[in-house]
Design a protein around this motif. Structure first.
Motif, PDB file in Angstrom:
ATOM      1  N   GLU B  22      35.349 -53.224  37.642  1.00  0.00           N
ATOM      2  CA  GLU B  22      34.256 -53.119  38.581  1.00  0.00           C
ATOM      3  C   GLU B  22      33.570 -51.787  38.414  1.00  0.00           C
ATOM      4  O   GLU B  22      34.160 -50.825  37.920  1.00  0.00           O
ATOM      5  CB  GLU B  22      34.759 -53.276  40.015  1.00  0.00           C
ATOM      6  N   ASN B  23      32.315 -51.756  38.819  1.00  0.00           N
ATOM      7  CA  ASN B  23      31.590 -50.493  38.857  1.00  0.00           C
ATOM      8  C   ASN B  23      31.442 -50.127  40.326  1.00  0.00           C
ATOM      9  O   ASN B  23      30.704 -50.779  41.046  1.00  0.00           O
ATOM     10  CB  ASN B  23      30.227 -50.651  38.175  1.00  0.00           C
ATOM     11  N   LEU B  24      32.201 -49.152  40.746  1.00  0.00           N
ATOM     12  CA  LEU B  24      32.252 -48.811  42.162  1.00  0.00           C
ATOM     13  C   LEU B  24      31.226 -47.733  42.487  1.00  0.00           C
ATOM     14  O   LEU B  24      31.122 -46.732  41.767  1.00  0.00           O
ATOM     15  CB  LEU B  24      33.654 -48.321  42.492  1.00  0.00           C
ATOM     16  N   THR B  25      30.500 -47.951  43.570  1.00  0.00           N
ATOM     17  CA  THR B  25      29.554 -46.930  44.036  1.00  0.00           C
ATOM     18  C   THR B  25      30.063 -46.397  45.353  1.00  0.00           C
ATOM     19  O   THR B  25      30.251 -47.146  46.311  1.00  0.00           O
ATOM     20  CB  THR B  25      28.153 -47.547  44.238  1.00  0.00           C
ATOM     21  N   LEU B  26      30.339 -45.116  45.418  1.00  0.00           N
ATOM     22  CA  LEU B  26      30.777 -44.530  46.685  1.00  0.00           C
ATOM     23  C   LEU B  26      30.464 -43.050  46.710  1.00  0.00           C
ATOM     24  O   LEU B  26      30.102 -42.455  45.693  1.00  0.00           O
ATOM     25  CB  LEU B  26      32.263 -44.788  46.929  1.00  0.00           C
ATOM     26  N   ASP B  27      30.602 -42.484  47.927  1.00  0.00           N
ATOM     27  CA  ASP B  27      30.356 -41.054  48.097  1.00  0.00           C
ATOM     28  C   ASP B  27      31.544 -40.271  47.590  1.00  0.00           C
ATOM     29  O   ASP B  27      32.667 -40.480  48.047  1.00  0.00           O
ATOM     30  CB  ASP B  27      30.155 -40.719  49.589  1.00  0.00           C
TER      31      ASP B  27
END
Lengths: 143, 87
Positions: B22-27
């Motif tokens: 997965e390509n995770l987007t988070l702060d």
């Protein structure tokens, strides 16, 4: 020299490639094969982590060359779908004297089995790692 | 700031999580590490918590095995996997 590949390898060819004129006094080779895992569905599959497998095997090979006096090394590991009795892995080492070749070959396969990111699947079941493999790898730890 | 991290899941781990990558987007900030990522993933549910936090699950960052203290930066590649069984 490292190869990760689906196709089979020829031991005679690989042995020849380890030899150098005049000083190759010793060569040691190891071949690992798929054992019969006694399931009706004899599908055997080898997954790996592309990129990391090559990196780890190169590091193992480099370390072997620093610890022992070696002429040539060759590591081949197959991936993908295999059958019982198929060749999986080849480790070949050449040196001037036999002690270096024996030890380096054993070192490479012992460390590969605990560090190189491959995973075996027999039928529907992923194979568990063995503590005996960790014990074998630990004996190569230097102080 | 919101950042992308590529995460790979191998072998029995990927199968049980029903996720290979997965390509995770988070702060993330400069202190974001493997421990923090594991915590984030474990909040997805019971199976994630059990497998990601298991002591037998290995983690690699940018193709090098590492521990929970390892800092993760934007665009890093992280992988989780069971003990290896090659050779």
């Amino acid at each position: 020299m490292i190869s990760i590949q689906e196709h089979d390898f020829d031991i005679a060819d690989e042995y020849s490639s380890l030899l150098r004129k005049n000083n190759t006094g010793a060569t040691v080779t190891f071949v690992g094969r798929v054992r019969d895992f006694a399931q009706n569905d004899k599908q055997f599959y080898l997954q790996h982590y592309p990129g990391m497998t090559e990196k780890v095997l190169s590091e193992i090979e480099t370390t072997a060359h620093t610890r022992w006096s070696l002429i040539a090394t060759r590591i081949i590991h197959r991936v993908g779908h295999l059958q019982v009795d198929d060749q999986i892995v080849y480790v070949g080492v050449s040196s001037e004297h036999r002690k270096d070749a024996f030890q380096a070959c054993e070192y490479i396969i012992d460390i590969l089995k605990t560090q190189a990111p491959f995973w075996k699947k027999e039928g529907e079941r992923w194979v568990d790692a063995k503590t005996s493999d960790n014990t074998a790898a630990d004996k190569w730890l230097t102080d | 700031m919101k950042s992308h991290i590529q995460i790979l899941y191998f072998a029995s781990l990927g199968e049980q999580l029903k996720c290979d990558e997965e390509n995770l987007t988070l702060d993330i900030d400069e202190n974001f590490n493997v421990r923090a990522l594991k915590q984030h993933l474990s909040e997805r549910g019971e199976i994630w918590q059990k497998l990601i936090l298991s002591s037998s699950t290995r983690c690699a960052v940018n193709q090098t095995i590492t521990n929970d203290d390892q800092i993760i930066k934007i665009n890093d590649e992280v992988a989780f996997f069971p003990p290896v069984t090659g050779g």
